[in-house]
Design a protein around this motif. Structure first.
Motif, short mmCIF file in Angstrom:
data_model
loop_
_atom_site.label_atom_id
_atom_site.label_comp_id
_atom_site.label_asym_id
_atom_site.label_seq_id
_atom_site.Cartn_x
_atom_site.Cartn_y
_atom_site.Cartn_z
N ALA A 47 0.92 -0.65 0.48
CA ALA A 47 0.22 -0.31 -0.31
C ALA A 47 1.24 1.26 -0.03
N ILE A 48 0.68 1.89 -0.38
CA ILE A 48 1.21 3.51 -0.78
C ILE A 48 1.60 4.29 0.39
N THR A 49 2.42 4.79 0.81
CA THR A 49 2.63 5.68 1.69
C THR A 49 2.64 7.45 1.25
N VAL A 50 1.36 8.08 1.67
CA VAL A 50 1.35 9.31 1.16
C VAL A 50 1.69 10.94 2.39
N VAL A 51 1.49 12.07 1.62
CA VAL A 51 1.58 12.95 2.08
C VAL A 51 -0.48 12.97 1.60
N ALA A 52 -1.17 13.48 2.54
CA ALA A 52 -2.43 13.59 2.57
C ALA A 52 -2.38 15.64 3.32
N GLN A 53 -3.21 15.88 2.19
CA GLN A 53 -3.64 16.38 2.04
C GLN A 53 -5.85 16.77 1.99
N ASP A 54 -6.31 17.41 2.91
CA ASP A 54 -7.62 17.57 2.61
C ASP A 54 -8.18 18.82 1.49
N ALA A 55 -8.65 18.30 0.80
CA ALA A 55 -8.74 18.97 -0.45
C ALA A 55 -10.33 19.57 -0.26
N ALA A 56 -11.48 18.37 0.24
CA ALA A 56 -12.42 18.97 0.50
C ALA A 56 -12.38 20.44 1.90
N ARG A 57 -11.44 20.39 2.83
CA ARG A 57 -10.51 21.66 3.26
C ARG A 57 -10.68 23.26 2.77
N LEU A 58 -9.95 22.52 2.14
CA LEU A 58 -9.15 23.63 0.80
C LEU A 58 -10.45 24.46 0.45
N GLY A 59 -11.62 23.57 -0.32
CA GLY A 59 -12.93 24.38 -0.64
C GLY A 59 -13.67 24.93 0.29
N ARG A 60 -13.32 24.06 1.69
CA ARG A 60 -14.98 24.95 2.59
C ARG A 60 -14.17 25.87 2.85
N THR A 61 -13.17 26.01 3.06
CA THR A 61 -12.02 27.64 3.66
C THR A 61 -12.13 28.60 2.98
N ALA A 62 -11.97 28.26 1.47
CA ALA A 62 -11.80 28.93 0.47
C ALA A 62 -12.56 29.78 0.36
N ALA A 63 -13.84 29.16 0.24
CA ALA A 63 -15.55 29.14 -0.19
C ALA A 63 -15.95 30.51 1.17
N GLY A 64 -16.04 29.88 2.20
CA GLY A 64 -16.11 30.24 3.57
C GLY A 64 -15.19 31.69 3.57
N LEU A 65 -14.33 32.01 3.60
CA LEU A 65 -13.45 33.18 3.19
C LEU A 65 -14.45 34.04 2.12
N LEU A 66 -14.65 33.05 0.56
CA LEU A 66 -14.95 34.37 -0.30
C LEU A 66 -16.19 34.82 -0.27
N PHE A 67 -17.32 34.46 0.96
CA PHE A 67 -18.77 34.81 1.83
C PHE A 67 -18.49 35.77 2.55
N ARG A 68 -17.38 35.33 3.02
CA ARG A 68 -17.08 36.52 4.57
C ARG A 68 -16.36 38.11 3.66
N ARG A 69 -16.16 38.12 2.74
CA ARG A 69 -15.65 38.85 1.87
C ARG A 69 -17.04 39.70 1.20
N LEU A 70 -17.94 38.66 0.87
CA LEU A 70 -18.72 39.26 -0.22
C LEU A 70 -20.08 40.28 1.14
N GLU A 71 -19.89 39.28 2.64
CA GLU A 71 -20.55 40.05 4.10
C GLU A 71 -20.08 41.17 4.08
N GLY A 72 -19.17 41.99 3.43
CA GLY A 72 -18.12 42.34 3.78
C GLY A 72 -16.99 43.06 5.21
N ALA A 73 -16.62 41.69 4.88
CA ALA A 73 -15.12 41.66 5.78
C ALA A 73 -14.05 42.47 4.99
N ALA A 74 -13.20 43.55 5.48
CA ALA A 74 -12.52 44.26 4.84
C ALA A 74 -11.55 44.56 5.68
N GLU A 75 -10.75 43.35 6.41
CA GLU A 75 -9.62 42.72 6.53
C GLU A 75 -8.46 42.68 4.77
N PRO A 76 -6.81 43.36 5.69
CA PRO A 76 -6.17 42.67 4.24
C PRO A 76 -6.12 41.24 3.74
#
Length: 346
Positions: free
Chosen positions: A294-323
């Motif tokens: 079986a293959i040893t891997v470095v796993a990244q959480d693609a779903a978490r990447l998507g959720r985090t990015a989309a969450g940040l996007l909607f924060r911006r759409l809701e008015g978040a103005a931080e750098p």
């Protein structure tokens, strides 16, 4: 086409309008508009008649007209590298779920790792007046987006940062994950470790190479440049690179594969050889736990990447103005067997 059951003729491409609903219900257009848009000022009996007319006619609200009036689409765009790549499936689904939670539709497309196509897709989405964008960049110059961002299009980059502009980005720890992978191979006795990665212009490929070199340097091990091969992930290129490393006068005893497509080809190459060679891949992939070893891997959480990015996007759409923010998510090493094979000399 004739609907014989109802005895009426139906013309496809001609949708019932609010005027048709008003005529059937015996009310004015304003009354239908109030019912359709959930506004007050309509008696229960009148609302019932309008709803019956809507059902009978199969009326659907014209959101295109509302978009033109309001200048918003309640939609976001997602530009991926390759919709067929298994890594992007969970990421796409996660962005879609966050969008749905916010009452927005997701429109996606693939850049095919072509900067020109990426720009074409992004600008086409902006022309359709999406509210925001999640972009996995293919190019390294995103100044073309500056007018769109200035006009209010929220934009978050994923997996790789934007080029030549400041923008939100969500990344996996490519450097740290790669350093851990190579350190794992070193801990199991390997000194000649090959690295096969993606195109050198890609941020993740550069970071994974940096992690490889850092782990080797930390262990006091030299890197022969013949052990490093960056380029296309096409199977024939990866096969040629792996074969050259394995057939050298002093062959590598372990391979570190820079992404899931490289790993799959490496598994095939190693499976054809009698001598066992250790392998660690960056990115998990389907059936990695079922092959032998079986293959040893470095796993990244693609779903978490998507959720985090989309969450940040909607924060911006809701008015978040931080750098602009740069969020780096951790990876994890999953030891399954292939990365624990000891060196085979001679």
């Amino acid at each position: 086409m004739t609907d014989t059951a109802q005895g009426t003729s139906r013309r496809y491409g001609t949708r019932p309008t609010m005027k048709d609903v008003a005529a059937r219900a015996g009310v004015g257009l304003k009354t239908v508009s109030r019912v359709v848009n959930g506004e007050a000022g309509v008696t229960p009996d009148t609302e019932r008649r309008v709803q019956e007319a809507i059902t009978a006619l199969g009326f659907r609200r014209n959101d295109s007209a509302r978009i033109l009036r309001k200048g918003r689409t309640a939609s976001i765009g997602l530009v991926l590298e390759d919709l067929a790549d298994p890594f992007y499936g969970p990421l796409n689904r996660a962005v879609e779920e966050v969008a749905r939670d916010h009452g927005a539709l997701l429109i996606n497309g693939s850049s095919a790792e072509d900067p020109g196509r990426e720009q074409e897709l992004v600008l086409a989405l902006c022309a359709r007046r999406v509210d925001g964008l999640v972009v996995i960049p293919a190019g390294d110059d995103h100044r073309y987006l500056e007018p769109e961002i200035a006009a209010g299009i929220a934009t978050v980059f994923v997996d790789r940062p934007a080029g030549k502009i400041d923008a939100d980005v969500v990344l996996s720890d490519s450097f740290g994950g790669s350093r851990d992978a190579v350190a794992h191979l070193i801990a199991h006795g390997h000194r000649r470790i090959g690295f096969i990665g993606d195109q050198p212009r890609i941020h993740t490929a550069k970071e994974r190479l940096r992690g490889y070199r850092t782990a080797m340097a930390d262990a006091g091990l030299p890197v022969d440049e013949s052990w490093v091969a960056l380029g296309s992930t096409a199977p024939e290129r990866v096969r040629a690179a792996a074969t050259a490393m394995l057939d050298a006068p002093e062959p590598v005893t372990a391979l570190f594969a820079g992404n899931n497509r490289v790993t799959v080809t490496a598994v095939r190459v190693l499976g054809e050889r009698p001598r066992p060679t250790a392998l660690v891949g960056f990115d998990d992939f389907e059936l990695a736990d079922l092959v032998r070893p079986a293959i040893t891997v470095v796993a990244q959480d693609a779903a978490r990447l998507g959720r985090t990015a989309a969450g940040l996007l909607f924060r911006r759409l809701e008015g978040a103005a931080e750098p602009p923010r740069r969020l780096v998510l951790p990876t994890r090493l999953i030891a399954r067997g292939s990365g624990e094979i000891p060196p085979s000399e001679g």
